[in-house]
Scaffold this active site. Structure first.
Site, PDB file in Angstrom:
ATOM      1  N   ALA A  32      29.798  61.760  54.288  1.00 16.78           N
ATOM      2  CA  ALA A  32      30.628  60.976  53.367  1.00 16.78           C
ATOM      3  C   ALA A  32      32.029  60.724  53.927  1.00 16.78           C
ATOM      4  O   ALA A  32      32.573  59.631  53.775  1.00 16.78           O
ATOM      5  CB  ALA A  32      30.729  61.708  52.027  1.00 16.78           C
ATOM      6  N   PRO A  53      24.149  63.950  64.396  1.00  8.70           N
ATOM      7  CA  PRO A  53      22.678  63.895  64.424  1.00  8.70           C
ATOM      8  C   PRO A  53      22.116  62.919  63.397  1.00  8.70           C
ATOM      9  O   PRO A  53      21.105  62.272  63.630  1.00  8.70           O
ATOM     10  CB  PRO A  53      22.258  65.334  64.098  1.00  8.70           C
ATOM     11  CG  PRO A  53      23.467  66.176  64.335  1.00  8.70           C
ATOM     12  CD  PRO A  53      24.655  65.297  64.110  1.00  8.70           C
ATOM     13  N   PRO A 188      38.560  31.233  36.083  1.00  6.47           N
ATOM     14  CA  PRO A 188      38.142  30.462  34.913  1.00  6.47           C
ATOM     15  C   PRO A 188      39.135  30.437  33.760  1.00  6.47           C
ATOM     16  O   PRO A 188      38.927  29.682  32.808  1.00  6.47           O
ATOM     17  CB  PRO A 188      36.861  31.183  34.482  1.00  6.47           C
ATOM     18  CG  PRO A 188      37.055  32.590  34.939  1.00  6.47           C
ATOM     19  CD  PRO A 188      37.832  32.499  36.223  1.00  6.47           C
ATOM     20  N   ASP A 211      46.465  22.196  38.270  1.00  2.92           N
ATOM     21  CA  ASP A 211      45.678  21.447  37.305  1.00  2.92           C
ATOM     22  C   ASP A 211      45.901  21.983  35.895  1.00  2.92           C
ATOM     23  O   ASP A 211      46.377  23.090  35.710  1.00  2.92           O
ATOM     24  CB  ASP A 211      44.183  21.603  37.614  1.00  2.92           C
ATOM     25  CG  ASP A 211      43.739  20.666  38.715  1.00  2.92           C
ATOM     26  OD1 ASP A 211      44.467  19.715  39.006  1.00  2.92           O
ATOM     27  OD2 ASP A 211      42.647  20.906  39.263  1.00  2.92           O
ATOM     28  N   LYS A 233      44.812  16.656  34.951  1.00  2.00           N
ATOM     29  CA  LYS A 233      43.752  15.649  34.938  1.00  2.00           C
ATOM     30  C   LYS A 233      42.878  15.922  33.726  1.00  2.00           C
ATOM     31  O   LYS A 233      41.773  16.410  33.845  1.00  2.00           O
ATOM     32  CB  LYS A 233      42.940  15.713  36.232  1.00  2.00           C
ATOM     33  CG  LYS A 233      43.721  15.255  37.458  1.00  2.00           C
ATOM     34  CD  LYS A 233      42.840  15.189  38.672  1.00  2.00           C
ATOM     35  CE  LYS A 233      42.378  16.579  39.066  1.00  2.00           C
ATOM     36  NZ  LYS A 233      41.428  16.563  40.164  1.00  2.00           N
ATOM     37  N   ASP A 266      36.641  27.484  40.903  1.00  2.00           N
ATOM     38  CA  ASP A 266      36.528  27.387  42.360  1.00  2.00           C
ATOM     39  C   ASP A 266      36.888  25.959  42.779  1.00  2.00           C
ATOM     40  O   ASP A 266      36.488  24.995  42.115  1.00  2.00           O
ATOM     41  CB  ASP A 266      35.080  27.704  42.773  1.00  2.00           C
ATOM     42  CG  ASP A 266      34.909  27.614  44.279  1.00  2.00           C
ATOM     43  OD1 ASP A 266      35.052  28.645  44.952  1.00  2.00           O
ATOM     44  OD2 ASP A 266      34.656  26.486  44.787  1.00  2.00           O
ATOM     45  N   MET A 348      31.439  20.106  31.790  1.00  2.00           N
ATOM     46  CA  MET A 348      31.939  18.799  31.351  1.00  2.00           C
ATOM     47  C   MET A 348      30.859  18.049  30.565  1.00  2.00           C
ATOM     48  O   MET A 348      30.717  16.833  30.704  1.00  2.00           O
ATOM     49  CB  MET A 348      32.392  17.955  32.563  1.00  2.00           C
ATOM     50  CG  MET A 348      33.499  18.600  33.356  1.00  2.00           C
ATOM     51  SD  MET A 348      34.022  17.614  34.765  1.00  2.00           S
ATOM     52  CE  MET A 348      32.746  17.993  35.950  1.00  2.00           C
TER      53      MET A 348
END
Ligand code: SAH
Length: 418
Positions: A32, A53, A188, A211, A233, A266, A348
């Site tokens: 670990a 090993p 989002p 935007d 927009k 995105d 949309m």
């Protein structure tokens, strides 16, 4: 004891940033601890020799991919030949001491996970912010180091952290006047759903072109000297021409500014990011893209709808409903989509929902297919409507759902109902 006595375990540690690219680093142990240590060594470009090993699956994957050399056996002193650093990550104190001794003989610094007092080097707790690395040593107490590191990380990550707004964290030399553009996905709606990289670039921007769907809170926190251009927009509302946006990006970059074009979700999912990238590229302006969390997947998720679910849906299709199904301008074969069993995510799509749902039913998608409509997902205004394909158009009107909203169609709606 004279004051000049050398006390190997005393004294303050002397901090260094080791530049390990191409240099041999030996890691002894395959458990670990090694699993946690190796990625940062690889990130530093070190030529890692792993002696153990057996390996954990994660280390095995590094070995299989050729990212490091693995000797599947126990340590021998000759393993240290040519090494600059060794990390001991074994539990067995005798084995660890043997590595330490071999390292000391060769004057190679040795980090020991099992015994910090016996180590000749300590690994700090680290937080990385773009080009800046902050390393914290806790005076031999790793938990103290992590606590301080976490506090520093919070400070650097803080939305209004003074350090972030200082040029010291900017990439490249401060005198660099070459302008550039980054197309950044803002996520989002929830301002925390921007990526770490997107946030960092936003804090470094001279100009932000945003935007309407970009989370307002992100913009609230910009430095006061940042030029903010509102490229709203609004669907079917007043809009600035795309060419005008492209022109602003190119002009500001040519003036030597770092321009962040911040877009909802995105940049390449119905975001016209590709056009902006081409415009910059054609103008010879350096441009990069930072992907974002798209509403197509995230908004259903926060409304309790997984876009895929085992034994329910093995596909999801994201489609724009902006153009009516019967319009000659439509590029979508709705009759073919009607034949799919999987999840259909319509963006949309509110205005054309009566035509969309009717077309899907007419071409074979059952009218009782579950549908969810999610308005303003991931924000405080989030509302979810549950319906069926046959009834959704009327239900949306009756409920007064308004854009931005996403329509999710398929049996995944309800898959997580308990
Ligand atoms: N590039 C964006 C999508 C731009 S198209 C992305 O990847 O998310 C704009 C459409 O996205 C909206 O009309 C709506 O359908 C959807 N949308 C974006 N954000 C939304 C949100 N928070 N809630 C619901 N729908 C959203």
């Amino acid at each position: 004891m004279s004051e000049r006595t050398i006390r190997p375990s005393g004294g303050n540690p002397y901090p260094l940033g080791l530049r390990l690219a191409g240099r041999r680093v030996v890691v002894v142990g395959g458990g670990a601890v090694a699993t946690r240590r190796v990625p940062a060594l690889l990130d530093a470009g070190a030529d890692v020799l792993l002696v153990a090993p057996e390996l954990t699956p994660a280390l095995r994957a590094h070995a299989d991919a050729g990212r490091l050399h693995w000797e599947p056996r126990r340590f021998v002193p000759a393993d240290l030949d040519g090494a600059w650093l060794v990390q001991v990550a074994v539990d067995d104190p005798a084995a660890a001491a043997a590595v330490s001794a071999a390292a000391a003989e060769r004057r190679i610094f040795c980090v020991r996970a099992d015994d910090r007092a016996a180590a000749t080097a300590w690994t700090p707790a680290v937080t990385r912010h773009g080009p800046v690395t902050v390393a914290v040593l806790g005076g031999g107490d790793p938990r103290r180091a992590m606590t301080v590191r976490d506090a520093v990380r919070d400070l650097l990550g803080a939305r209004q952290g003074p350090l972030l707004t200082s040029p010291v964290l900017e990439e490249g030399p401060p005198v660099d006047t070459a302008g550039r553009v980054a197309l950044v996905g803002a996520g989002p709606g929830d301002p925390e759903l921007i990526t770490v990289k997107g946030w960092r670039l936003l804090t470094e921007a001279d100009v932000v072109v945003a935007d309407r769907l970009v989370p307002g809170l992100l913009l609230d926190e910009l430095r006061s000297d940042v030029e903010l251009v509102d490229a709203s927009k609004i669907p079917y509302g007043p809009s600035r021409a795309q060419e005008e946006i492209n022109r602003i990006l190119v002009d500001r970059a040519r003036a030597g500014k770092f321009v962040v074009r911040l877009k909802g979700g995105d940049p390449y999912v119905f975001g016209r990011g590709g056009e902006e990238l081409l415009a910059c590229a054609e103008a010879g302006v350096p441009v990069t893209v930072v992907p974002g969390v798209t509403s197509a997947v995230a908004v259903p998720a926060v409304a309790g709808v997984p876009v895929t679910h085992r034994a329910v849906a093995h596909e999801f299709t994201v489609v724009s409903g902006h153009v009516a199904p019967d319009s000659p301008a439509s590029l979508v074969r709705w009759e073919a989509l009607a034949g799919l069993r999987g999840t259909l995510v319509v963006l949309m799509g509110l205005k054309n929902l009566p035509a969309i749902s009717a077309t899907l039913v007419a071409h074979g998608r059952p009218a009782d297919t579950p549908v969810a409509v999610v308005q303003e997902g991931t924000t405080s205004g989030q509302r979810t409507l549950r319906s069926t394909l046959g009834a959704v158009a009327a239900d949306v009107v009756e409920a007064g759902i308004h854009p931005p909203a996403i329509v999710v169609i398929g049996d995944v709606v309800g898959a997580l109902d308990v």
